[in-house]
Design a protein around this motif. Structure first.
Motif, PDB file in Angstrom:
ATOM      1  N   ASP A   1      -7.271   7.310   0.690  1.00 28.83           N
ATOM      2  CA  ASP A   1      -7.401   5.857   0.848  1.00 28.83           C
ATOM      3  C   ASP A   1      -8.613   5.640   1.723  1.00 28.83           C
ATOM      4  O   ASP A   1      -8.550   5.826   2.930  1.00 28.83           O
ATOM      5  CB  ASP A   1      -6.154   5.246   1.487  1.00 28.83           C
ATOM      6  CG  ASP A   1      -6.357   3.747   1.755  1.00 28.83           C
ATOM      7  OD1 ASP A   1      -7.383   3.211   1.307  1.00 28.83           O
ATOM      8  OD2 ASP A   1      -5.489   3.141   2.400  1.00 28.83           O
TER       9      ASP A   1
ATOM     10  N   PRO B   1      -6.736   7.462  -5.471  1.00 32.41           N
ATOM     11  CA  PRO B   1      -6.479   6.468  -6.501  1.00 32.41           C
ATOM     12  C   PRO B   1      -7.235   6.748  -7.793  1.00 32.41           C
ATOM     13  O   PRO B   1      -8.133   7.578  -7.845  1.00 32.41           O
ATOM     14  CB  PRO B   1      -7.027   5.189  -5.856  1.00 32.41           C
ATOM     15  CG  PRO B   1      -8.165   5.675  -5.012  1.00 32.41           C
ATOM     16  CD  PRO B   1      -7.730   7.013  -4.480  1.00 32.41           C
TER      17      PRO B   1
ATOM     18  N   ARG C   1       0.839  -1.208   0.000  1.00 34.87           N
ATOM     19  CA  ARG C   1       0.000   0.000   0.000  1.00 34.87           C
ATOM     20  C   ARG C   1       0.870   1.253   0.000  1.00 34.87           C
ATOM     21  O   ARG C   1       0.681   2.167  -0.804  1.00 34.87           O
ATOM     22  CB  ARG C   1      -0.897  -0.012   1.244  1.00 34.87           C
ATOM     23  CG  ARG C   1      -1.610   1.282   1.533  1.00 34.87           C
ATOM     24  CD  ARG C   1      -2.407   1.163   2.830  1.00 34.87           C
ATOM     25  NE  ARG C   1      -3.179   2.349   3.126  1.00 34.87           N
ATOM     26  CZ  ARG C   1      -2.753   3.365   3.898  1.00 34.87           C
ATOM     27  NH1 ARG C   1      -1.542   3.325   4.429  1.00 34.87           N
ATOM     28  NH2 ARG C   1      -3.517   4.405   4.114  1.00 34.87           N
TER      29      ARG C   1
ATOM     30  N   ALA D   1      -6.601  -2.442  -6.210  1.00 38.84           N
ATOM     31  CA  ALA D   1      -6.579  -0.985  -6.223  1.00 38.84           C
ATOM     32  C   ALA D   1      -5.585  -0.503  -7.271  1.00 38.84           C
ATOM     33  O   ALA D   1      -4.431  -0.929  -7.268  1.00 38.84           O
ATOM     34  CB  ALA D   1      -6.191  -0.459  -4.850  1.00 38.84           C
TER      35      ALA D   1
ATOM     36  N   ASP E   1     -10.723   1.343  -8.330  1.00 33.34           N
ATOM     37  CA  ASP E   1     -10.647   0.044  -7.658  1.00 33.34           C
ATOM     38  C   ASP E   1     -11.414  -0.948  -8.514  1.00 33.34           C
ATOM     39  O   ASP E   1     -12.484  -0.625  -9.026  1.00 33.34           O
ATOM     40  CB  ASP E   1     -11.290   0.094  -6.264  1.00 33.34           C
ATOM     41  CG  ASP E   1     -10.363   0.700  -5.221  1.00 33.34           C
ATOM     42  OD1 ASP E   1      -9.141   0.735  -5.463  1.00 33.34           O
ATOM     43  OD2 ASP E   1     -10.853   1.143  -4.172  1.00 33.34           O
TER      44      ASP E   1
ATOM     45  N   ARG F   1     -10.469   2.843   1.900  1.00 37.06           N
ATOM     46  CA  ARG F   1     -10.845   1.425   1.921  1.00 37.06           C
ATOM     47  C   ARG F   1     -10.750   0.844   3.323  1.00 37.06           C
ATOM     48  O   ARG F   1      -9.865   1.191   4.092  1.00 37.06           O
ATOM     49  CB  ARG F   1      -9.904   0.617   1.018  1.00 37.06           C
ATOM     50  CG  ARG F   1      -9.874   1.092  -0.394  1.00 37.06           C
ATOM     51  CD  ARG F   1      -8.771   0.398  -1.170  1.00 37.06           C
ATOM     52  NE  ARG F   1      -8.520   1.106  -2.403  1.00 37.06           N
ATOM     53  CZ  ARG F   1      -7.716   2.149  -2.519  1.00 37.06           C
ATOM     54  NH1 ARG F   1      -7.051   2.597  -1.476  1.00 37.06           N
ATOM     55  NH2 ARG F   1      -7.569   2.752  -3.676  1.00 37.06           N
TER      56      ARG F   1
ATOM     57  N   ILE G   1      -3.786   2.657  -8.068  1.00 37.55           N
ATOM     58  CA  ILE G   1      -3.548   3.986  -7.501  1.00 37.55           C
ATOM     59  C   ILE G   1      -3.245   4.974  -8.617  1.00 37.55           C
ATOM     60  O   ILE G   1      -3.789   6.078  -8.652  1.00 37.55           O
ATOM     61  CB  ILE G   1      -2.385   3.959  -6.471  1.00 37.55           C
ATOM     62  CG1 ILE G   1      -2.662   2.882  -5.414  1.00 37.55           C
ATOM     63  CG2 ILE G   1      -2.209   5.322  -5.823  1.00 37.55           C
ATOM     64  CD1 ILE G   1      -3.993   3.001  -4.708  1.00 37.55           C
TER      65      ILE G   1
ATOM     66  N   TYR H   1       1.247   4.135  -3.055  1.00 39.86           N
ATOM     67  CA  TYR H   1       0.850   5.535  -2.845  1.00 39.86           C
ATOM     68  C   TYR H   1       2.055   6.485  -2.912  1.00 39.86           C
ATOM     69  O   TYR H   1       1.986   7.551  -3.515  1.00 39.86           O
ATOM     70  CB  TYR H   1       0.127   5.685  -1.499  1.00 39.86           C
ATOM     71  CG  TYR H   1      -1.372   5.491  -1.607  1.00 39.86           C
ATOM     72  CD1 TYR H   1      -2.187   6.506  -2.110  1.00 39.86           C
ATOM     73  CD2 TYR H   1      -1.973   4.311  -1.213  1.00 39.86           C
ATOM     74  CE1 TYR H   1      -3.561   6.347  -2.216  1.00 39.86           C
ATOM     75  CE2 TYR H   1      -3.350   4.136  -1.311  1.00 39.86           C
ATOM     76  CZ  TYR H   1      -4.133   5.160  -1.817  1.00 39.86           C
ATOM     77  OH  TYR H   1      -5.493   4.990  -1.925  1.00 39.86           O
TER      78      TYR H   1
END
Lengths: 90, 390
Positions: free
Chosen positions: B104, B135, B18, B233, B138, B106, B235, B22
């Motif tokens: 983010d 992002p 993650r 995801a 998704d 999620r 991004i 990012y």
């Protein structure tokens, strides 16, 4: 209201019956609705396609109402359910 | 935006895939002088990262964790580049257009709380034309699960157990299976290869309703107990991560998220037998309800619905709480509501919380038998909704 047209609950509406009364959630609008006991019975009957005439006839067997009263109630209720998009033609 | 605690954020910070996705995306787009918004910032680590790249950053979160950014930014010598908004982003006016918005939102799945509504609002109000939203999108993916033991923690215990000795627990089975849960799922538990259920294209999205559909045709007769659902995801372009079941290669070379996200298990009411060669369909619908989403999933065999579950059936168990949400309901205030209305009516009148609490304790002794209880209550009210001084 045409007494012979058959209507049915729309698949996009979920319902839960608690203590004999239904709460509906319209998945498209995210809006909740509450029904009283008679309306809940009509809602359950409308899970299968049924006409206002059939609904009114059935209510006279289950509640102490005349056919004329039942027709009036069914017309008003089904009209409201259609207007809110909860019930549609079968 | 969430009830996350600082400990929860630690888990997300520790998720290498993650953070890698990012931070590389931020490095790709952020230039000195840019204005960046970190939406649902938590303690504001993306905000800090963007600030170090030379941006002026607005970190926004209704969660108090965002206040920790004050100390964090000072420790990195970046405090002057960071504006902290402890607020719901939909009530924030930036006062300047943003070059980039990073979010983010999620949990185990996207659509956490009101996050989607916040992202769409931020894209419309904050982002300058041509600005970048991270992002990008998704992709929701799903696969049927064959491991029947997965139901042991859901409906099955309500359908009878040795210890129940004839008690009828069945009425609650319906509720137990109408909740999807975060699970640790593994590739061998999948009956069929994953299929794409839906896409959430954040950069163009206009609706908060999600409708996904996928179909599988198992070659042999099989039993399923539910579905694994997860996100891939994206991004930004080639940068992404996934919380796919363990052991499943992520699509498009996306990074593999750590177990912090888990994978969602959408249970069925009971095991379902799928005859060989029949089309097994899954439809997932989400409906915004208040500041959350109702998830509904339907299973079809050759186009006929054979199972339907919804979080509508699992929440709000009491009729009264459902009824009180109905459009047609005419609410009457409880004594607590009257007391709150009185307290709120005194906000802005120059009185201190102590003075308001004394008045409340005097007028509503059954609710507030002591001054301390009243002060505690108005303090909570004030912390939640009084205007924050900049």
């Amino acid at each position: 209201m045409n007494q012979e047209t058959r209507y049915q609950v729309r698949p996009e509406v979920l319902s839960r019956v608690l203590a004999g009364e239904a709460v509906l959630l319209d998945l498209q609008s995210g809006t909740y609705f509450g029904l009283n006991d008679v309306a809940t019975r009509v809602w359950e009957l409308l899970r299968e396609p049924r006409s206002p005439a059939e609904l009114a006839e059935q209510l006279t067997h289950e509640f102490e109402v005349t056919l004329e009263m039942a027709r009036g109630d069914v017309d008003q209720l089904v009209g409201e359910l259609i207007r809110r998009g909860l019930v549609g033609p079968a | 935006m969430s009830d996350y605690t600082l400990a929860d954020y630690v888990g997300m910070l520790g998720d290498h895939a993650r953070m890698e996705a990012y931070t590389r995306a931020l490095r790709r787009h952020v230039r000195p002088g840019h204005v960046v918004v970190d939406l649902g910032a938590g303690p504001g680590v993306f905000a800090l990262f963007a600030a170090r790249l030379g941006a002026r950053v607005h970190a926004i979160d209704p969660n108090e964790a965002v206040l920790a950014l004050d100390e964090l930014a000072s420790a990195s010598g970046l405090r002057e580049r960071v504006v902290i908004h402890h607020a719901d982003s939909r009530a924030v006016d930036l006062g300047e257009p943003a070059d980039l918005v990073v979010a983010d939102i999620r949990g185990t799945l996207p659509l956490l709380g009101p996050g989607l509504s916040c992202v769409v609002d931020a894209r419309r109000r904050f982002l300058r034309p041509g600005g970048v939203l991270l992002p990008e999108r998704d992709v929701l993916r799903a696969a049927p699960l064959r491991d029947p033991s997965l139901l042991d923690k859901h409906a099955r215990p309500w359908r009878g157990a040795d210890w129940a000795e004839g008690l009828t627990l069945e009425p609650l089975a319906r509720f137990a299976s109408s909740t999807w849960v975060r699970s640790s799922l593994h590739a061998p538990q999948l009956l069929c290869p994953p299929a794409t259920l839906a896409e959430i294209p954040y950069r163009t999205l206009e609706t908060e309703h999600l409708r996904g559909q996928a179909t599988w045709t198992p070659a042999e007769q099989s039993r399923i107990c539910g579905f694994a659902v997860w996100f891939d995801a994206v991004i930004d372009g080639d940068l992404g991560y996934s919380n796919a079941p363990l052991g499943l290669p992520p699509t498009d070379g996306a990074g593999r998220a750590d177990s912090v996200y888990g994978t969602a298990f959408f249970p069925l009411g009971d095991e379902l037998v799928i005859p060989a060669g029949r089309a097994l369909g899954l439809t997932v619908l989400t409906t915004p309800t208040g500041d959350d989403h109702t998830w509904t999933w339907r299973v079809e065999l050759d186009g006929r619905v054979v199972d339907e579950q919804s979080t509508f059936f699992s929440g709000l168990l009491g009729r009264a709480s459902l009824e009180r949400r109905a459009e047609t309901f005419r609410p009457e205030p409880s004594e607590r509501a009257r007391a709150d209305a009185e307290a709120l009516g005194r906000f802005g009148g120059g009185e201190t919380l102590g003075e308001i609490a004394r008045a409340l304790a005097e007028r509503h002794p059954s609710l507030f038998p002591t001054y301390a209880r009243a002060l505690d209550h108005v303090g909570e009210l004030s912390a939640r909704i009084s205007r924050r001084t900049p």
